[in-house]
Design a protein around this motif. Structure first.
Motif, PDB file in Angstrom:
ATOM      1  N   ALA A  33      17.967  21.254  33.594  1.00 42.93           N
ATOM      2  CA  ALA A  33      16.672  21.276  32.936  1.00 42.93           C
ATOM      3  C   ALA A  33      16.670  20.177  31.869  1.00 42.93           C
ATOM      4  CB  ALA A  33      16.430  22.626  32.280  1.00 42.93           C
ATOM      5  N   MET A  34      15.524  19.508  31.733  1.00 45.89           N
ATOM      6  CA  MET A  34      15.408  18.421  30.772  1.00 45.89           C
ATOM      7  C   MET A  34      14.213  18.654  29.861  1.00 45.89           C
ATOM      8  SD  MET A  34      17.957  16.452  31.365  1.00 45.89           S
ATOM      9  CE  MET A  34      17.496  15.045  30.351  1.00 45.89           C
ATOM     10  N   GLY A  35      14.277  18.081  28.681  1.00 45.06           N
ATOM     11  CA  GLY A  35      13.181  18.260  27.743  1.00 45.06           C
ATOM     12  C   GLY A  35      12.920  17.003  26.945  1.00 45.06           C
ATOM     13  N   TRP A  36      11.714  16.930  26.427  1.00 45.19           N
ATOM     14  CA  TRP A  36      11.337  15.882  25.484  1.00 45.19           C
ATOM     15  C   TRP A  36      11.197  16.524  24.103  1.00 45.19           C
ATOM     16  CZ3 TRP A  36      11.306  10.746  25.862  1.00 45.19           C
ATOM     17  CH2 TRP A  36      11.337  10.181  27.147  1.00 45.19           C
ATOM     18  N   ASP A  46      11.696  18.714  17.176  1.00 42.11           N
ATOM     19  CA  ASP A  46      11.220  19.857  17.958  1.00 42.11           C
ATOM     20  C   ASP A  46      11.068  19.479  19.427  1.00 42.11           C
ATOM     21  OD1 ASP A  46       9.007  20.926  15.311  1.00 42.11           O
ATOM     22  OD2 ASP A  46      10.991  21.697  15.835  1.00 42.11           O
ATOM     23  N   ARG A  47      11.326  20.446  20.272  1.00 44.01           N
ATOM     24  CA  ARG A  47      11.066  20.249  21.693  1.00 44.01           C
ATOM     25  C   ARG A  47       9.573  20.425  21.955  1.00 44.01           C
ATOM     26  NH1 ARG A  47      14.251  24.247  24.848  1.00 44.01           N
ATOM     27  NH2 ARG A  47      12.411  25.560  24.709  1.00 44.01           N
ATOM     28  N   ILE A  48       9.006  19.515  22.716  1.00 45.95           N
ATOM     29  CA  ILE A  48       7.577  19.581  23.008  1.00 45.95           C
ATOM     30  C   ILE A  48       7.280  19.804  24.474  1.00 45.95           C
ATOM     31  CG2 ILE A  48       6.847  18.236  21.011  1.00 45.95           C
ATOM     32  CD1 ILE A  48       6.651  15.799  22.945  1.00 45.95           C
ATOM     33  N   LYS A  86      -3.033  11.320  19.458  1.00 48.20           N
ATOM     34  CA  LYS A  86      -3.575  11.531  18.124  1.00 48.20           C
ATOM     35  C   LYS A  86      -2.607  10.956  17.088  1.00 48.20           C
ATOM     36  CE  LYS A  86      -5.372  16.045  19.629  1.00 48.20           C
ATOM     37  NZ  LYS A  86      -5.359  17.507  19.345  1.00 48.20           N
ATOM     38  N   PRO A  87      -3.110  10.624  15.912  1.00 45.64           N
ATOM     39  CA  PRO A  87      -2.195  10.112  14.866  1.00 45.64           C
ATOM     40  C   PRO A  87      -1.035  11.066  14.582  1.00 45.64           C
ATOM     41  CG  PRO A  87      -4.457   9.667  14.248  1.00 45.64           C
ATOM     42  CD  PRO A  87      -4.520  10.504  15.496  1.00 45.64           C
ATOM     43  N   GLU A  88      -1.263  12.359  14.712  1.00 46.91           N
ATOM     44  CA  GLU A  88      -0.187  13.323  14.452  1.00 46.91           C
ATOM     45  C   GLU A  88       0.880  13.337  15.541  1.00 46.91           C
ATOM     46  OE1 GLU A  88      -3.505  13.901  14.420  1.00 46.91           O
ATOM     47  OE2 GLU A  88      -3.961  15.912  15.197  1.00 46.91           O
ATOM     48  N   ASP A  89       0.681  12.592  16.608  1.00 46.94           N
ATOM     49  CA  ASP A  89       1.717  12.445  17.629  1.00 46.94           C
ATOM     50  C   ASP A  89       2.731  11.367  17.236  1.00 46.94           C
ATOM     51  OD1 ASP A  89      -0.839  12.888  20.095  1.00 46.94           O
ATOM     52  OD2 ASP A  89       0.652  14.379  19.457  1.00 46.94           O
ATOM     53  N   THR A  90       2.473  10.656  16.164  1.00 49.37           N
ATOM     54  CA  THR A  90       3.398   9.620  15.706  1.00 49.37           C
ATOM     55  C   THR A  90       4.755  10.224  15.384  1.00 49.37           C
ATOM     56  OG1 THR A  90       1.637   8.204  14.839  1.00 49.37           O
ATOM     57  CG2 THR A  90       3.841   7.932  13.884  1.00 49.37           C
ATOM     58  N   ALA A  91       5.794   9.707  16.033  1.00 48.47           N
ATOM     59  CA  ALA A  91       7.146  10.250  15.883  1.00 48.47           C
ATOM     60  C   ALA A  91       8.101   9.405  16.706  1.00 48.47           C
ATOM     61  CB  ALA A  91       7.196  11.707  16.365  1.00 48.47           C
ATOM     62  N   VAL A  92       9.378   9.684  16.524  1.00 50.38           N
ATOM     63  CA  VAL A  92      10.390   9.164  17.449  1.00 50.38           C
ATOM     64  C   VAL A  92      10.591  10.231  18.522  1.00 50.38           C
ATOM     65  CG1 VAL A  92      12.744   8.323  17.737  1.00 50.38           C
ATOM     66  CG2 VAL A  92      11.503   7.846  15.613  1.00 50.38           C
ATOM     67  N   TYR A  93      10.532   9.812  19.767  1.00 47.87           N
ATOM     68  CA  TYR A  93      10.632  10.715  20.904  1.00 47.87           C
ATOM     69  C   TYR A  93      12.006  10.574  21.563  1.00 47.87           C
ATOM     70  CZ  TYR A  93       5.701  11.848  20.586  1.00 47.87           C
ATOM     71  OH  TYR A  93       4.477  12.314  20.153  1.00 47.87           O
ATOM     72  N   TYR A  94      12.591  11.717  21.862  1.00 54.76           N
ATOM     73  CA  TYR A  94      13.915  11.788  22.478  1.00 54.76           C
ATOM     74  C   TYR A  94      13.868  12.707  23.696  1.00 54.76           C
ATOM     75  CZ  TYR A  94      15.387  10.497  17.698  1.00 54.76           C
ATOM     76  OH  TYR A  94      15.541   9.899  16.468  1.00 54.76           O
ATOM     77  N   CYS A  95      14.791  12.493  24.611  1.00 53.89           N
ATOM     78  CA  CYS A  95      14.992  13.480  25.674  1.00 53.89           C
ATOM     79  C   CYS A  95      16.358  14.131  25.465  1.00 53.89           C
ATOM     80  CB  CYS A  95      14.890  12.858  27.059  1.00 53.89           C
ATOM     81  SG  CYS A  95      16.195  11.694  27.453  1.00 53.89           S
ATOM     82  N   ASN A  96      16.518  15.308  26.029  1.00 52.03           N
ATOM     83  CA  ASN A  96      17.772  16.054  25.951  1.00 52.03           C
ATOM     84  C   ASN A  96      17.668  17.215  26.921  1.00 52.03           C
ATOM     85  OD1 ASN A  96      20.244  17.435  24.773  1.00 52.03           O
ATOM     86  ND2 ASN A  96      19.988  15.766  23.318  1.00 52.03           N
ATOM     87  N   GLY A  97      18.586  18.144  26.841  1.00 54.23           N
ATOM     88  CA  GLY A  97      18.534  19.303  27.708  1.00 54.23           C
ATOM     89  C   GLY A  97      17.241  20.080  27.528  1.00 54.23           C
ATOM     90  N   GLY A  98      16.811  20.722  28.597  1.00 50.53           N
ATOM     91  CA  GLY A  98      15.559  21.436  28.540  1.00 50.53           C
ATOM     92  C   GLY A  98      15.632  22.815  27.920  1.00 50.53           C
ATOM     93  N   VAL A  99      16.809  23.372  27.832  1.00 49.01           N
ATOM     94  CA  VAL A  99      16.985  24.692  27.214  1.00 49.01           C
ATOM     95  C   VAL A  99      17.692  24.540  25.875  1.00 49.01           C
ATOM     96  CG1 VAL A  99      17.989  26.985  27.478  1.00 49.01           C
ATOM     97  CG2 VAL A  99      17.052  25.798  29.470  1.00 49.01           C
ATOM     98  N   LEU A 100      18.835  23.918  25.899  1.00 55.52           N
ATOM     99  CA  LEU A 100      19.574  23.607  24.678  1.00 55.52           C
ATOM    100  C   LEU A 100      19.721  22.098  24.570  1.00 55.52           C
ATOM    101  CD1 LEU A 100      22.462  26.252  24.819  1.00 55.52           C
ATOM    102  CD2 LEU A 100      20.407  26.314  23.389  1.00 55.52           C
ATOM    103  N   ALA A 101      19.540  21.588  23.393  1.00 56.96           N
ATOM    104  CA  ALA A 101      19.725  20.152  23.158  1.00 56.96           C
ATOM    105  C   ALA A 101      21.209  19.895  22.952  1.00 56.96           C
ATOM    106  CB  ALA A 101      18.919  19.717  21.948  1.00 56.96           C
ATOM    107  N   SER A 102      21.964  20.034  24.048  1.00 54.90           N
ATOM    108  CA  SER A 102      23.413  19.997  23.947  1.00 54.90           C
ATOM    109  C   SER A 102      24.014  18.672  24.383  1.00 54.90           C
ATOM    110  CB  SER A 102      24.012  21.127  24.792  1.00 54.90           C
ATOM    111  OG  SER A 102      23.591  21.011  26.133  1.00 54.90           O
ATOM    112  N   LEU A 103      23.157  17.756  24.808  1.00 55.99           N
ATOM    113  CA  LEU A 103      23.641  16.454  25.257  1.00 55.99           C
ATOM    114  C   LEU A 103      23.672  15.482  24.079  1.00 55.99           C
ATOM    115  CD1 LEU A 103      21.470  16.232  28.491  1.00 55.99           C
ATOM    116  CD2 LEU A 103      23.849  17.007  28.300  1.00 55.99           C
TER     117      LEU A 103
END
Length: 115
Positions: A33-36, A46-48, A86-103
């Motif tokens: 599983a993967m997540g953004w 935060d995971r989105i 939206k302006p509130e989407d401004t952020a640094v975006y990362y990917c990682n595990g979809g359940v736990l950000a263990s990578l």
């Protein structure tokens, strides 16, 4: 070793779109599983969005209906299509595990939305 490389960020006007990519290596991608995730200045990371190995997706309320996560197992890549930004989407975006950000975290990709 596991490596995640995010790309596709940039500067966009409110209402615009971007497509982010995350290329993974050194892991069993098709079974994972993967997540953004995203982190705005001064805020927590935060995971989105997440996607299971079978393709089921889940979204944070803040992006539901605007963002779409997808994956290409042949390319070991997960995507995030972002519309109606939206302006509130401004952020640094990362990917990682979809359940736990263990990578191990990648460098992320900066998304800046101007009003």
């Amino acid at each position: 070793q596991v490596q995640l490389v995010e790309s596709g960020g940039g500067l966009v006007q409110a209402g615009g779109s971007l497509r982010l990519s995350c290329a993974a290596s050194g892991m069993d991608f098709r079974r994972s599983a993967m997540g953004w995730y995203r982190q705005a200045p001064g805020a927590r990371r935060d995971r989105i969005a997440s996607i299971t190995s079978g393709g089921s997706t889940n979204y944070a309320d803040s992006v539901k209906g605007r963002f779409t996560i997808s994956r290409d197992n042949a390319k070991n890549t997960v995507y995030l299509q972002m519309n109606s930004l939206k302006p509130e989407d401004t952020a640094v975006y990362y990917c990682n595990g979809g359940v736990l950000a263990s990578l191990p975290w990648g460098q992320g990709t900066q998304v800046t939305v101007s009003s």
